[in-house]
Design an enzyme around this catalytic site. Structure first.
Site, PDB file in Angstrom:
ATOM      1  N   GLU A 198    -106.939 -25.883  13.565  1.00  0.00           N
ATOM      2  CA  GLU A 198    -107.631 -25.362  12.377  1.00  0.00           C
ATOM      3  C   GLU A 198    -106.641 -24.898  11.312  1.00  0.00           C
ATOM      4  O   GLU A 198    -106.926 -24.959  10.125  1.00  0.00           O
ATOM      5  CB  GLU A 198    -108.582 -24.223  12.752  1.00  0.00           C
ATOM      6  CG  GLU A 198    -109.838 -24.662  13.492  1.00  0.00           C
ATOM      7  CD  GLU A 198    -109.637 -24.741  15.000  1.00  0.00           C
ATOM      8  OE1 GLU A 198    -108.485 -24.551  15.473  1.00  0.00           O
ATOM      9  OE2 GLU A 198    -110.637 -24.994  15.718  1.00  0.00           O
TER      10      GLU A 198
ATOM     11  N   PHE B 251    -120.593 -15.464  23.577  1.00  0.00           N
ATOM     12  CA  PHE B 251    -119.473 -16.381  23.760  1.00  0.00           C
ATOM     13  C   PHE B 251    -118.976 -16.886  22.405  1.00  0.00           C
ATOM     14  O   PHE B 251    -119.765 -17.357  21.591  1.00  0.00           O
ATOM     15  CB  PHE B 251    -119.892 -17.564  24.644  1.00  0.00           C
ATOM     16  CG  PHE B 251    -118.789 -18.578  24.814  1.00  0.00           C
ATOM     17  CD1 PHE B 251    -117.604 -18.240  25.467  1.00  0.00           C
ATOM     18  CD2 PHE B 251    -118.919 -19.863  24.305  1.00  0.00           C
ATOM     19  CE1 PHE B 251    -116.583 -19.157  25.611  1.00  0.00           C
ATOM     20  CE2 PHE B 251    -117.895 -20.791  24.436  1.00  0.00           C
ATOM     21  CZ  PHE B 251    -116.724 -20.436  25.097  1.00  0.00           C
ATOM     22  N   GLN B 252    -117.712 -16.767  22.181  1.00  0.00           N
ATOM     23  CA  GLN B 252    -117.055 -17.175  20.925  1.00  0.00           C
ATOM     24  C   GLN B 252    -117.638 -16.494  19.694  1.00  0.00           C
ATOM     25  O   GLN B 252    -117.661 -17.051  18.607  1.00  0.00           O
ATOM     26  CB  GLN B 252    -117.085 -18.705  20.772  1.00  0.00           C
ATOM     27  CG  GLN B 252    -116.216 -19.387  21.812  1.00  0.00           C
ATOM     28  CD  GLN B 252    -115.958 -20.854  21.532  1.00  0.00           C
ATOM     29  OE1 GLN B 252    -116.794 -21.533  20.934  1.00  0.00           O
ATOM     30  NE2 GLN B 252    -114.810 -21.350  21.960  1.00  0.00           N
TER      31      GLN B 252
ATOM     32  N   LYS C 213    -125.681 -20.638  14.117  1.00  0.00           N
ATOM     33  CA  LYS C 213    -126.077 -21.946  14.624  1.00  0.00           C
ATOM     34  C   LYS C 213    -127.546 -22.239  14.335  1.00  0.00           C
ATOM     35  O   LYS C 213    -127.920 -23.355  13.949  1.00  0.00           O
ATOM     36  CB  LYS C 213    -125.809 -22.009  16.136  1.00  0.00           C
ATOM     37  CG  LYS C 213    -125.761 -23.412  16.697  1.00  0.00           C
ATOM     38  CD  LYS C 213    -125.236 -23.408  18.138  1.00  0.00           C
ATOM     39  CE  LYS C 213    -125.193 -24.819  18.695  1.00  0.00           C
ATOM     40  NZ  LYS C 213    -124.633 -24.857  20.063  1.00  0.00           N
TER      41      LYS C 213
ATOM     42  N   MET D 159     -83.214 -19.059   7.096  1.00  0.00           N
ATOM     43  CA  MET D 159     -83.328 -17.949   6.155  1.00  0.00           C
ATOM     44  C   MET D 159     -83.122 -16.611   6.844  1.00  0.00           C
ATOM     45  O   MET D 159     -82.483 -15.713   6.301  1.00  0.00           O
ATOM     46  CB  MET D 159     -84.696 -17.992   5.464  1.00  0.00           C
ATOM     47  CG  MET D 159     -84.866 -16.953   4.389  1.00  0.00           C
ATOM     48  SD  MET D 159     -83.572 -17.051   3.152  1.00  0.00           S
ATOM     49  CE  MET D 159     -84.395 -18.009   1.897  1.00  0.00           C
TER      50      MET D 159
HETATM   51  C1  LIG Z   1     -95.315 -17.736  10.219  1.00  0.00           C
HETATM   52  C2  LIG Z   1     -94.011 -17.133   9.874  1.00  0.00           C
HETATM   53  N1  LIG Z   1     -93.257 -16.543  10.828  1.00  0.00           N
HETATM   54  C3  LIG Z   1     -92.055 -16.011  10.515  1.00  0.00           C
HETATM   55  C4  LIG Z   1     -91.585 -16.041   9.237  1.00  0.00           C
HETATM   56  C5  LIG Z   1     -90.246 -15.423   8.881  1.00  0.00           C
HETATM   57  N2  LIG Z   1     -89.305 -16.444   8.412  1.00  0.00           N
HETATM   58  C6  LIG Z   1     -89.101 -16.699   7.103  1.00  0.00           C
HETATM   59  S1  LIG Z   1     -88.024 -17.946   6.857  1.00  0.00           S
HETATM   60  C7  LIG Z   1     -87.792 -18.156   8.497  1.00  0.00           C
HETATM   61  C8  LIG Z   1     -86.837 -19.203   9.017  1.00  0.00           C
HETATM   62  C9  LIG Z   1     -87.279 -20.566   8.712  1.00  0.00           C
HETATM   63  O1  LIG Z   1     -86.465 -21.441   9.445  1.00  0.00           O
HETATM   64  P1  LIG Z   1     -86.602 -22.998   9.271  1.00  0.00           P
HETATM   65  O2  LIG Z   1     -88.000 -23.409   9.323  1.00  0.00           O
HETATM   66  O3  LIG Z   1     -85.685 -23.666  10.222  1.00  0.00           O
HETATM   67  O4  LIG Z   1     -86.114 -23.219   7.760  1.00  0.00           O
HETATM   68  P2  LIG Z   1     -84.694 -22.928   7.088  1.00  0.00           P
HETATM   69  O5  LIG Z   1     -84.707 -21.505   6.621  1.00  0.00           O
HETATM   70  O6  LIG Z   1     -83.654 -23.155   8.094  1.00  0.00           O
HETATM   71  O7  LIG Z   1     -84.640 -23.861   5.949  1.00  0.00           O
HETATM   72  C10 LIG Z   1     -88.552 -17.247   9.237  1.00  0.00           C
HETATM   73  C11 LIG Z   1     -88.553 -17.154  10.695  1.00  0.00           C
HETATM   74  C12 LIG Z   1     -92.425 -16.643   8.263  1.00  0.00           C
HETATM   75  N3  LIG Z   1     -92.077 -16.698   6.982  1.00  0.00           N
HETATM   76  N4  LIG Z   1     -93.593 -17.194   8.613  1.00  0.00           N
END
Ligand SMILES: Cc1ncc(C[n+]2csc(CCOP(=O)(O)OP(=O)(O)O)c2C)c(N)n1
Lengths: 581, 182
Positions: free
Chosen positions: A67, A129-130, A179, A492
């Site tokens: 989803e 349920f659900q 439903k 990041m």
């Molecule tokens: C759902 C979610 N979980 C955690 C984060 C925190 N977060 C921001 S950037 C990042 C790293 C992203 O890594 P990657 O997808 O390998 O991309 P890169 O930064 O290496 O380009 C994280 C964990 C987020 N933004 N969204």
């Protein structure tokens, strides 16, 4: 004259027909112009899914693999097309899987109509349920939501949902339908909604506000305008261009404002914000007039608020009254749809040019190029850089592609270096920063714009959050192009650990499957690029490929995004990244 | 500086709206001091009266966020000197303590309270006033044994000369009915 009156009669004539709630819902969607729906079936929404078979010609339902994929696809669809995105999910876990996307759409003002199935009305409140209190759960993250428990409530609820989602400052709406309401029969008729007395989507433009703003503009010596997504949401690209051309004001874009104006416009000085360009960030604190246009002074834009353009007078063009003075106190608010306000102010401003002021931005760009971009985009040796990949993509695309990104370093590099020719060509999760957004959003954009080149750009981390949508892409034979920038890190977060946590890399090294082999198992073509010398050709092969294509590019493990305004600093305290070299 | 503000919110009568409104407070970690909801003088329009302690710029944003809710017609905030307000309090005491000493009767008189119901077992006293006043009466009655003490939320009326809402609604309807082509 005659034809006119006949047409009028036709639209006001109410056709009354007996049908089930599910039929009514689908008929309503068709009347609202919906032809694509993203979703996933389940118990409580089965009556609706059953009826989908009878409307195959009018409505194509895209079965995603989760989803979350459905709602991000609906978001990508909406952002690329300007139409509302529609998604279906069943009660309980189906609905809760939508929550991240709803929150994302709320932050980024994306028009969505989400239909969730709900348990039978007699089971409401019994922990059936659900059963999940979907209206309760989504209350803080929807523009409006409503639970339907009777079939006859469906037409009005759907009409209101579309009106609310799409008008004013757009946003997501959830309609939760029991439903039994889907199954029961009633006399259906549909009337589009165009008025709700407690809701004023577009405040009426006040001429004194326009005049006050124009006066500030005409007096300014060093004005700077910051463009936000409001321009795109208001379909005001033309009005913006006219305003920019006549006023001669240097402009910068927020993350979500990108592509509202081609970035080769001579007055385009770059992007503002945490990883924005040096020029507009520094000049924010040197301008004498700061003009926000359809943007909301997010903290990633302002840095520390007390040091954000304290010297400047400020104008805020904004449709949402609640955004005025929310974060930054302004001297001249201009309430209204920017499509109207920008058009109206045109008559009040004098044509002007700011060659010397613009030259200061130019000098900043040069400095940024020399100290940051040159080495990022045209490195002499070492592993491939993310910025370099974007530059190679630009050479291929010439700015003629829809770019959807995930969240992280690759997103910021895409923001900094991607070129755009047309509006609605940039889809990224701004306010919420949702990893996993990119791939399904790109997929939705491709469904909405089948004739466009759509490129998704992800990191190895984020791609793994929603990569099950490869199944949807393969099954629907979407020609989506996917770039995965693999640094074997959650890049990041690793960058922040390097800069602010003594290089303690807690849980940021991340392993990945063989992305190309994984795609191949879905019969999607692709290749891995390890080496600079093969990058350009590989990019071209991807670009020219007929169907979907995945390009996994192994990039430098510890690349950093610069420039950067560190959290808690002023926008003019930018780091270039070369300070300690 | 924190100050007491009274918010008046006029809305449609829709399920869940109260929840939507209170979420706006909780998200900002603002405590609702008092809350009253009922139908207003205009049929079908509901009125919320909410008391909150916060800074003025907070309450300004709060009101805008509330007004942004689809089913909210208008929202206002008023400082204490712009409104008249009352609360109602009820006190249940043992009738025996009323009968045993005439002090209780004196208290009731002095505080302009009145007796609502008197039975063999208990007596219910009612007083309207500000919170401090109803609280004071409670303190006075306490030594004689208060079985129950309840206090309502605030009802408030503005000191403004004009009632804005009804003319606002009329204008809205008028504008809406105007043909667009005209
Ligand atoms: C759902 C979610 N979980 C955690 C984060 C925190 N977060 C921001 S950037 C990042 C790293 C992203 O890594 P990657 O997808 O390998 O991309 P890169 O930064 O290496 O380009 C994280 C964990 C987020 N933004 N969204």
């Amino acid at each position: 004259m005659e034809t006119l009156t006949i047409e009028k009669e036709k639209t006001t004539e109410k056709k009354i027909q007996s049908m089930t709630g599910s039929d009514a819902l689908l008929q309503s969607l068709i009347t609202e112009g919906v032809s694509t729906v993203f979703g996933y079936p389940g118990g409580a929404i089965m009556p609706l899914y059953d009826k989908l078979l009878d409307y195959k010609k009018e409505i194509s339902h895209i079965l995603t693999r989760h989803e979350q994929g459905a709602i991000h696809a609906a978001q990508g669809f909406a952002r690329a097309t300007g139409k509302p995105g529609i998604c279906f999910a069943t009660s309980g876990p189906g609905a809760t899987n939508l929550v991240t996307g709803i929150a994302d759409a709320y932050m980024d003002s994306t028009p969505l109509v989400c239909i969730t199935g709900q348990v039978f009305s007699h089971l409401l409140g019994t922990d059936g349920f659900q059963e999940t209190d979907v209206v309760g759960v989504t209350m803080p993250i929807t523009k409006w939501n409503f639970q339907v428990t009777k079939a006859e409530e469906i037409p009005e609820a759907i009409a209101k949902a579309f009106y609310i989602a799409c008008s004013g400052r757009p946003g997501p709406v959830v309609i939760d339908i029991t439903k039994d309401a889907m199954m029961n029969t009633f006399d259906y008729s549909y009337e589009k909604c165009s008025y709700i007395r407690s809701y004023i989507p577009e405040p009426r433009v006040k001429t004194p506000q326009i005049e006050a703003a124009a006066k500030l503009i005409n007096e300014a010596k060093k004005p700077l305008a910051v463009i936000g997504q409001g321009v795109i949401l208001g379909n005001a690209e033309k009005e913006l261009l006219a305003f920019v051309n006549k006023s001669g004001i240097p402009i910068a874009s927020t993350l979500l404002g990108l592509s509202s104006i081609p970035n080769n416009h001579p007055q385009f000085t770059g992007r503002v914000g945490m990883h924005g360009n040096i020029g507009p960030n520094i000049k924010t604190n040197e301008c004498d007039l700061l003009i926000g246009i359809g943007m909301r002074f997010d903290d990633r834009v302002t840095g520390v608020v007390s040091k954000y353009a304290p010297q400047a007078k400020k104008i805020h063009f904004e449709i949402d009254k609640a955004e005025i003075n929310k974060i930054i106190k302004v001297d001249a608010p201009v309430l209204g749809n920017v499509k109207e306000t920008l058009a109206q102010i045109l008559d009040f401003i004098q044509p002007d040019q700011y060659p010397e002021w613009l030259a200061e931005f130019e000098a900043c760009s040069k400095e940024e190029y020399n100290r940051v971009a040159k080495e990022e985009v045209h490195p002499s040796d070492g592993k491939i850089n993310m910025g370099e990949v974007i530059e190679v993509l630009n050479q291929q695309s010439k700015g003629d592609a829809i770019i959807a990104t995930d969240v992280g370093q690759h997103q910021m590099f895409s923001m900094l270096y991607c070129k755009f020719k047309d509006t609605r060509a940039w889809i990224t999760s701004g306010g919420l920063g949702t990893m996993g957004f990119g791939l399904p959003a790109a997929m939705g954009a491709q469904f909405g714009c089948p004739d466009k080149k759509v490129i998704s750009i992800s990191g190895d981390g984020g791609f793994q959050m929603t990569m099950q949508e490869l199944g949807t892409i393969a099954y629907n034979k979407l020609p989506l192009k996917m770039i995965v920038l693999n640094n074997n890190f959650l890049g990041m977060v690793r960058q922040w650990q390097e800069l602010f946590f003594d290089e303690r890399y807690s849980n940021t090294p991340i392993s990945s499957p063989d992305f190309v082999a994984l795609a191949a198992s879905y019969k999607i073509k692709g290749e891995t690029v390890n080496d600079r010398s093969t990058l350009k050709d590989a990019m071209e092969r991807m670009w020219r490929s007929e169907g979907a294509y995945i390009l996994e590019i192994k990039v430098a493990a510890k690349g950093n995004v610069f420039p950067m305004v560190p959290a808690g600093a002023s926008v003019s305290d930018v780091i270039y990244g070369d300070e300690h070299k | 500086m924190n100050q007491e503000f009274t918010l008046t919110i006029f809305s449609e009568n829709s399920i869940g709206l109260l929840n939507r409104i209170t979420i706006i407070f909780t998200r900002r970690k603002l405590n609702i001091e008092s809350l009253t909801v009922s139908e207003s003088a205009i049929k079908g329009v509901f009125k919320f009266t909410i008391v909150v302690n916060c800074e003025e710029h907070n309450v300004k944003n709060l009101v805008k966020q509330i007004e942004k809710q689809i089913d909210v017609i208008r929202a206002f905030y008023l400082s204490s000197d712009e409104i008249l307000h009352q609360e109602i309090a009820m006190y249940k005491i043992k009738t025996s303590s009323l009968l045993e000493s005439n002090l209780v009767e004196g208290i009731i008189r002095r505080y302009n309270a009145r007796i609502l119901e008197l039975t063999k077992e208990y007596t219910v006293i009612e007083k309207t006033g500000h919170k401090a006043e109803t609280q004071e009466l409670f303190e006075q009655l306490k030594p004689y044994g208060v079985l129950q003490f309840v206090r309502s939320g605030r009802v408030a009326i503005t000191r403004l000369k004009k009632e804005h809402l009804s003319s606002y609604l009329e204008n809205l309807e008028k504008e809406h009915r105007q043909p667009v082509e005209a």
